[in-house]
Scaffold this active site. Structure first.
Site, PDB file in Angstrom:
ATOM      1  CE1 TYR A  93      -4.097  -1.750  -0.224  1.00 10.13           C
ATOM      2  CE2 TYR A  93      -2.962  -3.294   1.226  1.00 10.13           C
ATOM      3  CZ  TYR A  93      -4.004  -2.998   0.367  1.00 10.13           C
ATOM      4  OH  TYR A  93      -4.955  -3.955   0.092  1.00 10.13           O
ATOM      5  NE  ARG A 116      -9.819  -2.258  -1.686  1.00 11.36           N
ATOM      6  CZ  ARG A 116      -9.017  -1.672  -0.806  1.00 11.36           C
ATOM      7  NH1 ARG A 116      -7.808  -1.266  -1.176  1.00 11.36           N
ATOM      8  NH2 ARG A 116      -9.399  -1.479   0.431  1.00 11.36           N
ATOM      9  CB  SER A 139     -17.326  10.173  11.980  1.00  8.94           C
ATOM     10  OG  SER A 139     -18.268  10.881  11.191  1.00  8.94           O
ATOM     11  CD  GLU A 177      -9.963   1.338   2.025  1.00  6.66           C
ATOM     12  OE1 GLU A 177      -9.700   0.863   3.130  1.00  6.66           O
ATOM     13  OE2 GLU A 177      -9.117   1.948   1.325  1.00  6.66           O
ATOM     14  CG  ASP A 219      -7.306  -1.976   5.833  1.00  3.28           C
ATOM     15  OD1 ASP A 219      -6.100  -2.113   6.142  1.00  3.28           O
ATOM     16  OD2 ASP A 219      -7.673  -1.446   4.775  1.00  3.28           O
ATOM     17  CG  ASP A 223      -5.815   1.771  -0.702  1.00  3.33           C
ATOM     18  OD1 ASP A 223      -6.306   1.087   0.214  1.00  3.33           O
ATOM     19  OD2 ASP A 223      -4.943   2.648  -0.516  1.00  3.33           O
TER      20      ASP A 223
END
Length: 424
Positions: free
Chosen positions: A86, A200, A232, A227, A305, A202
């Protein structure tokens, strides 16, 4: 897409039509998809036998295909400063801590021979230099590719189009010559020849959603997911989280779906605290992104994650469901609309293969797809139950410690601690 607009489109059966009106909605997100995705790695996969993850995955190709997976999500394949991939460094170098470029091509080809498509994890929000902060090589980019105001104090590009990421240099996606063209060339001339057909993305909150749409369209994705992890998560204001996901999808011109982090957060609470009532929205539909736009929603119980890796307590473990309730989570996502994702270690490290395979078989045999209708029967403290209409049969399911039965005429397909699935 505002909630009122979504409600009107749902009532008119027009959500799929609207998605199709986008620049190029990927096939799997256009509606009625039967896709079931395997996340083919976890946080510690890069440590595997130094490095040999692609070959470990290759050994399970036949097994994964037989379980009914249609797609496998691969980890970031490029050379990276972080072993997990990453912090991309040399984008065009596909030798990584997961294995060599040849081994990657080999396992993707093996999946393709079994009719299973491969999704590649692409990290395009940021990049690191080869020897320092900003000496980008392979491909070579100048500091004009770095946003103005980056922590390196070296960025000569435009302002960031999203949230900053301090661990690497934020890329200026307004830069056509180096960044946009460089990413598109990498997708089409380095990754596509490997055999990847899906993407996908990131950390998509780090740059404008329109660029995800542009890159997905240029790649001609069969499957695309972003993603969009919320900044929050307010259990008492779930519509705000759902709306953020909808807005992001619209920002891609409906060219990419998104992970359903709203459903993830609700499952965390329901499975930990018994608040199964949260799974039903005030309009009677499932709460979460799947209640508003299921065709574009990719559901999951845990990923590299949020959850543990090889065992409870390992890996990142940042926002996990209770370890003992993982199968309850799968009973929900594998019976409901959206495109469900299964986490590799739950099958091969947690020894849940038999139970997950049974839930997948029930979904397939009933013809449940990404836009199947849901009739919620119970949503109370300690119990959630629903009937899902597939193309060939109906599924009834329950999760939670309280008892429930769909009644006469149903055949039990599979059950376990606090979950059961029937078919009629």
């Amino acid at each position: 897409m505002k909630k009122s607009t979504i409600a009107a489109l749902l009532a008119a059966g027009m959500i799929t039509s609207m998605a199709s009106a986008g620049a190029a909605t990927p096939v799997q997100q256009a509606g009625s998809s039967t896709a079931v995705v395997l996340q083919g790695f976890h946080w510690n996969s890069a440590n595997y036998a130094g490095p040999d993850w692609y070959n470990a995955l290759l050994n399970n190709v036949g097994d994964i295909s037989a379980m009914g997976f249609t797609h496998v999500w691969f980890p970031p394949p490029s050379d990276s400063a972080a072993k997990e991939g990453y912090l991309p460094r040399q984008l065009n170098k596909l030798d990584s801590k997961y294995g060599s470029a040849a081994e990657l091509t080999n396992v993707v080809s093996a999946f393709k021979s079994k009719g299973v498509k491969s999704i590649v994890d692409v990290v395009v929000n940021h990049r690191v230099g080869s020897t320092g902060w900003s000496d980008f090589t392979n491909p070579n980019w100048t500091t004009y590719s770095i946003v103005n105001g980056d922590e390196c104090n070296c960025g000569l590009g435009n302002a960031d189009t999203g949230t900053g990421y301090s661990a690497a240099r934020d890329l200026d996606h307004k830069n056509v010559g180096e960044v946009q063209n460089g990413i598109i060339n990498w997708l089409n001339y380095t990754l596509k020849p490997v055999g990847f057909s899906g993407l996908r993305f990131d950390y998509v909150k780090g740059f404008g959603a329109n660029y995800v749409g542009q890159y997905s369209n240029a790649f001609a994705s069969d499957f695309c997911v972003g993603e969009m992890w919320p900044d929050s998560f307010d259990l008492n204001n779930l519509n705000a989280n759902r709306q953020a996901i909808m807005d992001w999808i619209n920002g891609t011109s409906n060219s990419c779906g998104a992970f359903d982090f709203t459903t993830k957060g609700i499952l965390n609470d329901a499975l930990a605290n018994g608040n199964y009532w949260r799974l039903k929205a005030t309009d009677g539909k499932p709460q979460g992104a799947i209640g508003w736009w299921p065709a574009m929603s990719v559901t999951f119980v845990d990923n590299h994650d949020t959850g543990p890796a090889e065992s409870c307590g390992t890996g990142q473990n940042l926002w996990a469901v209770p370890c003992g309730s993982v199968l309850e989570g799968y009973a929900y996502i594998l019976s409901h609309p959206g495109i469900p994702t299964v986490f590799y270690p739950h099958i091969y490290n947690w020894n849940l293969k038999t139970q997950i395979a049974a839930l997948m078989a029930a979904r397939k045999n009933a013809g449940v797809n990404s836009t199947s209708a849901v009739a919620i029967q119970q949503a109370t403290q300690g119990l959630y139950a629903a009937i899902i209409t597939g193309t060939t049969h109906q599924l009834a399911m329950k999760i939670g410690p309280n008892s429930w039965s769909p009644g006469a005429g149903w055949t039990l397909q599979t059950s376990g601690n606090n979950y059961a699935v029937w078919m009629k």
